[in-house]
Design a protein around this motif. Structure first.
Motif, PDB file in Angstrom:
ATOM      1  N   LEU A  60      39.923  38.454  37.758  1.00  0.00           N
ATOM      2  CA  LEU A  60      40.856  37.632  36.988  1.00  0.00           C
ATOM      3  C   LEU A  60      41.743  36.795  37.898  1.00  0.00           C
TER       4      LEU A  60
ATOM      5  N   THR B  73      45.434  33.418  32.388  1.00  0.00           N
ATOM      6  CA  THR B  73      46.525  33.813  31.506  1.00  0.00           C
ATOM      7  C   THR B  73      46.494  32.993  30.231  1.00  0.00           C
TER       8      THR B  73
ATOM      9  N   VAL C 287      47.898  37.331  33.902  1.00  0.00           N
ATOM     10  CA  VAL C 287      47.424  37.633  35.250  1.00  0.00           C
ATOM     11  C   VAL C 287      48.449  37.111  36.250  1.00  0.00           C
TER      12      VAL C 287
END
Length: 120
Positions: free
Chosen positions: A85, A90, A118
């Motif tokens: 990620l 996000t 993230v």
């Protein structure tokens, strides 16, 4: 009544993983395509992964090689495994079903969304 309920969102550091789940009810799963979309604040909704009734899978370039879409055996559960990620991942993530088009960013049915954040 069609219902799509997402779960599994949360906060994770860059490089980490999350698995999103979507439990669906109220429609014929064998005939319906399903997908994951996301929308970050101030940005357009993005279609990121879809799975057709015949099992054909499509990914957006932004997640290809990092995210994996799959269904449970009963096909009423949809998953999104997210690895490696990045902060740009996000967003609010939405499960969708029926008449799905990643390109058109459209679908017939939508869940309420689950937040993924993230941090770098």
């Amino acid at each position: 009544q069609v219902q799509l309920v997402e779960s599994g969102g949360g906060s994770v550091q860059a490089g980490g993983s999350l698995r999103l789940s979507c439990t669906a009810s109220g429609f014929t799963f064998d005939d319906s395509d399903m997908a994951w979309f996301r929308q970050a604040p101030g940005k357009e909704r993005e279609g990121i992964a879809s799975i057709a009734p015949d099992g054909r899978i499509t990914y957006a370039d932004s997640v290809k090689g990092r995210f994996t879409i799959s269904q449970g055996n009963a096909k009423n559960t949809l998953y999104l495994q997210m690895n490696s990620l990045k902060p740009e991942d996000t967003a609010m993530y939405y499960c969708a079903a029926g008449l799905v088009s990643l390109r058109e960013k459209s679908a017939k049915y939508w869940g309420q969304g689950t937040q993924v954040t993230v941090s770098s």
